[in-house]
Design a protein around this motif. Sequence first.
Motif, PDB file in Angstrom:
ATOM      1  N   CYS A 153       0.649  -1.182  -0.136  1.00 56.30           N
ATOM      2  CA  CYS A 153      -0.049  -0.102   0.089  1.00 56.30           C
ATOM      3  C   CYS A 153       0.917   1.226   0.091  1.00 56.30           C
ATOM      4  CB  CYS A 153      -0.974   0.096   1.194  1.00 56.30           C
ATOM      5  SG  CYS A 153      -0.147  -0.219   2.591  1.00 56.30           S
ATOM      6  N   HIS A 154       2.288   1.074   0.283  1.00 59.24           N
ATOM      7  CA  HIS A 154       3.123   2.473   0.267  1.00 59.24           C
ATOM      8  C   HIS A 154       3.501   2.601  -0.915  1.00 59.24           C
ATOM      9  CE1 HIS A 154       2.955   2.246   4.646  1.00 59.24           C
ATOM     10  NE2 HIS A 154       3.337   1.099   4.747  1.00 59.24           N
ATOM     11  N   ALA A 155       3.982   1.357  -1.950  1.00 55.54           N
ATOM     12  CA  ALA A 155       4.176   1.921  -3.231  1.00 55.54           C
ATOM     13  C   ALA A 155       3.082   1.853  -4.180  1.00 55.54           C
ATOM     14  CB  ALA A 155       5.418   0.646  -3.549  1.00 55.54           C
ATOM     15  N   GLY A 156       1.992   1.338  -3.731  1.00 56.89           N
ATOM     16  CA  GLY A 156       0.924   1.360  -4.755  1.00 56.89           C
ATOM     17  C   GLY A 156       0.940   0.238  -5.734  1.00 56.89           C
ATOM     18  N   LYS A 157       1.526  -0.911  -5.248  1.00 58.83           N
ATOM     19  CA  LYS A 157       1.891  -1.931  -6.257  1.00 58.83           C
ATOM     20  C   LYS A 157       1.764  -3.025  -5.638  1.00 58.83           C
ATOM     21  CE  LYS A 157       6.724  -1.732  -6.253  1.00 58.83           C
ATOM     22  NZ  LYS A 157       8.087  -1.741  -7.043  1.00 58.83           N
ATOM     23  N   ALA A 158       1.681  -4.189  -6.380  1.00 60.52           N
ATOM     24  CA  ALA A 158       1.578  -5.589  -5.884  1.00 60.52           C
ATOM     25  C   ALA A 158       2.885  -5.954  -5.151  1.00 60.52           C
ATOM     26  CB  ALA A 158       1.545  -6.766  -6.997  1.00 60.52           C
ATOM     27  N   ALA A 159       3.001  -6.800  -4.093  1.00 61.93           N
ATOM     28  CA  ALA A 159       3.929  -6.891  -3.039  1.00 61.93           C
ATOM     29  C   ALA A 159       4.682  -8.161  -3.432  1.00 61.93           C
ATOM     30  CB  ALA A 159       3.683  -6.926  -1.816  1.00 61.93           C
TER      31      ALA A 159
END
Length: 218
Positions: free
Chosen positions: A81-87
């Motif tokens: 959620c911080h990078a706004g992409k899949a982890a």
Amino acid sequence: MATALINISSVPINILILLFILPSACSTNFQIARFDATAANIVYEGDAVPSVGVIELIDKVNYVCRVGRATYAERVPLWDCHAGKAADFTTHFSFIVDTQGAATNGSGFGFFLAPFGFQIPLNSAGGFLGLFNTTTSDFAGNHIVLVEFDSYVNPDWDPAYQHVGINNSIASVVMTPWNVSLHDGDTTDVWISYNATTTSLKCSVELPKYPCFSIGDN
């Protein structure tokens, strides 16, 4: 990282599914060292039952066309959620296969990712591994990713040998041979990882008596 120990009785048409679930939220981690009937974070369905700290799939009355699974009860996010992409994603579990001396093995078991709330489909026992049926078996839009340990050859979609495979439908996209009878009673360790940057999934298997092997992208 999730850690699980699975004890599998592999007899005709026995299936065990270990499930972790994939919604969109912030990433997290957890570890399960022991499976208990009173644990609130695991849901046992079908013929999957906790037994002395492990999960077994055993129906003592009828071994034909059985299906069961143990699922983590909460949503497990694979989203940064911080990078706004899949982890990135990593999990580890161990299992033991007990063939009970049967001449014919069960269809297999697997680790899979699916949308939260995914139910066991109707008519999904046997080679469908409790995930598919004749309507959905070759449909990649199922939003299911599966690492399967296939111990029974189904000529309609399997190669001509038992195998470990990575699937997004009933047929494996990549695979390597795996002979369940050679590992009867042994503890097998499995690591599954997903690299969000390269969108690649990798499965590594460590066996006590044989060389380790991996499938999927490095």
